[in-house]
Design an enzyme around this catalytic site. Structure first.
Site, PDB file in Angstrom:
ATOM      1  N   ARG A   1      -1.962  -6.703 -16.430  1.00 45.56           N
ATOM      2  CA  ARG A   1      -1.442  -5.895 -15.333  1.00 45.56           C
ATOM      3  C   ARG A   1      -1.839  -6.479 -13.972  1.00 45.56           C
ATOM      4  NH1 ARG A   1       1.093  -1.807 -16.681  1.00 45.56           N
ATOM      5  NH2 ARG A   1       1.075  -1.057 -14.548  1.00 45.56           N
TER       6      ARG A   1
ATOM      7  N   ARG B   1      -2.808 -17.367   0.297  1.00 43.58           N
ATOM      8  CA  ARG B   1      -4.032 -17.330  -0.504  1.00 43.58           C
ATOM      9  C   ARG B   1      -4.364 -18.756  -0.917  1.00 43.58           C
ATOM     10  NH1 ARG B   1      -4.205 -13.155   1.564  1.00 43.58           N
ATOM     11  NH2 ARG B   1      -4.305 -11.062   0.673  1.00 43.58           N
TER      12      ARG B   1
ATOM     13  N   GLU C   1       1.097 -11.526 -11.536  1.00 46.00           N
ATOM     14  CA  GLU C   1       2.472 -12.032 -11.636  1.00 46.00           C
ATOM     15  C   GLU C   1       2.812 -12.863 -10.395  1.00 46.00           C
ATOM     16  OE1 GLU C   1       1.701  -9.252 -10.428  1.00 46.00           O
ATOM     17  OE2 GLU C   1       3.130  -8.647  -8.897  1.00 46.00           O
ATOM     18  N   ASP C   2       2.158 -12.520  -9.271  1.00 46.07           N
ATOM     19  CA  ASP C   2       2.423 -13.284  -8.041  1.00 46.07           C
ATOM     20  C   ASP C   2       1.804 -14.685  -8.106  1.00 46.07           C
ATOM     21  OD1 ASP C   2      -0.045 -12.116  -8.059  1.00 46.07           O
ATOM     22  OD2 ASP C   2       0.024 -11.384  -6.008  1.00 46.07           O
TER      23      ASP C   2
ATOM     24  N   ASP D   1       6.443  -2.156  -1.693  1.00 41.90           N
ATOM     25  CA  ASP D   1       6.928  -1.012  -0.914  1.00 41.90           C
ATOM     26  C   ASP D   1       5.925  -0.529   0.133  1.00 41.90           C
ATOM     27  OD1 ASP D   1       5.016   0.053  -2.525  1.00 41.90           O
ATOM     28  OD2 ASP D   1       6.337   1.393  -3.628  1.00 41.90           O
TER      29      ASP D   1
END
Ligand SMILES: *[C@@H]1O[C@H](CO)[C@@H](O)[C@H](O)[C@H]1NC(C)=O
Length: 330
Positions: A254, A191, A257-258, A162
């Site tokens: 945490r 990356r 995930e990417d 966002d």
């Protein structure tokens, strides 16, 4: 005698004249080149249409993917950013639906819901009915952003955070690149995994390469899901097929995930992603990637995922897709 003196004077005068003429010709030539350059830059399109060349509307072609794309926004407790994002993407021509990944304990307020629906109606240029949906999640996990979504109309998903905004033109361009390679990830934030040479190459350790190293070397092997297109089938693969240990890992840490998604797609395709040139506007404050220890954590994820996979699936490349209409010099 007199005649030759006169003659010499004439020649000298002529030389002087011709010297200044050469100088002024040079200046004029330079000026001409400058003006031609500027004119061709600004009037590129107009000149093209003078020649009878007009840009076809590449977005009107009839391809099975013409259903457009679904924007998948990952947000967390930043309603103002969410409003800005929805306001912006609602006006993109290829947009079919907006899904908001909602992981807060409280459901979105009615006023927010109302506001966003009103915004979409107001901003939509295509005349289509754009669907808006909150995907509510009970637990707060980073895997939520890749949860399988039922009844998706489009194959293409544009996954974004966002706090970044991409102009519709960049989004549409990336979408057209994705249509040429719909199994791979197509995105704006590249990356790299670098082999860690400091260990003498005995064991395969990798280092996470941030934007600086990618910019310097022009090599990358991942595009981050904070701004990338991918096929909806990867949501199913991520949620249902990928080893649960990887999902647990991202929930516990945490983070990453990417990277997990990049591994999953690379393991499926055996090919690198595609980096697309586009304008990026950061609308949030400083993100996680600028806080200390970030690249250490990312490096750890990289090596832990390699251990979980038993190999390194990422494939490096130097290809970058650009819109040839905007690269003036061939
Ligand atoms: C990677 O791909 C291979 C072959 O397609 C598959 O057998 C394997 O399960 C995949 N690995 C993971 C961790 O998903």
């Amino acid at each position: 005698m007199r005649g030759s003196l006169f003659g010499r004077r004439i020649t000298a005068r002529f030389r002087q004249l011709s010297k200044s003429a050469v100088v002024s010709i040079k200046v004029k030539l330079l000026l001409f080149i400058c003006i031609a350059f500027i004119v061709s830059l600004t009037a590129h399109n107009r000149a093209a249409s003078l020649m009878g060349w007009t840009h076809p509307d590449i977005h009107q072609s009839s391809s099975p993917f013409r259903k457009g794309y679904t924007v998948l926004i990952n947000t967390w407790k930043r309603t103002d950013l969410l409003k800005q994002s929805v306001f912006h993407y609602a006006s993109c021509p290829g947009l079919d639906a907006i899904h908001i990944v909602w992981s807060e304990p409280d459901p979105p307020s009615d006023s927010l819901d109302e506001f966003l629906r009103h915004t979409i109606q107001l901003r939509s240029k295509s005349g289509k009915l754009i669907k808006l949906r909150f995907d509510l999640n009970m637990e707060d996990s980073l895997n939520n952003r890749f949860k399988e979504i039922q009844d998706l109309k489009t194959d293409a998903i544009f996954s974004i955070d966002d706090d970044v905004i991409f102009p519709c033109e960049s989004v549409e361009f990336a979408f057209s690149v994705w249509q040429s390679a719909s199994d791979t990830m197509v995105g704006f934030v590249p990356r790299m995994h670098w082999l860690d040479e400091s260990r003498g190459g005995m064991e395969c350790r990798y280092l996470y390469g941030g934007w600086l190293s990618v910019w310097w070397m022009g090599t990358y092997s991942m595009v981050l899901s904070k701004a990338a297109f991918f096929h909806k089938k990867y949501l199913d693969l991520y949620t249902n097929q990928m080893p649960a240990s990887i999902r647990e890992y991202t929930t516990e840490n945490r983070n990453c995930e990417d990277i997990a998604m990049s591994f999953l797609v690379a393991n499926t395709t055996g090919a690198p992603p595609i980096w697309v040139k586009g304008k990026i506007y950061e609308i949030g404050s400083v993100g996680i990637s600028t806080t200390g220890g970030h690249s250490d954590r990312r490096t750890r994820c990289l090596n832990d995922f390699v251990a979980l996979y038993g190999r390194m699936p990422l494939v490096a490349t130097t290809v970058k897709a650009i819109d040839s209409r905007h690269s003036w010099f061939w």
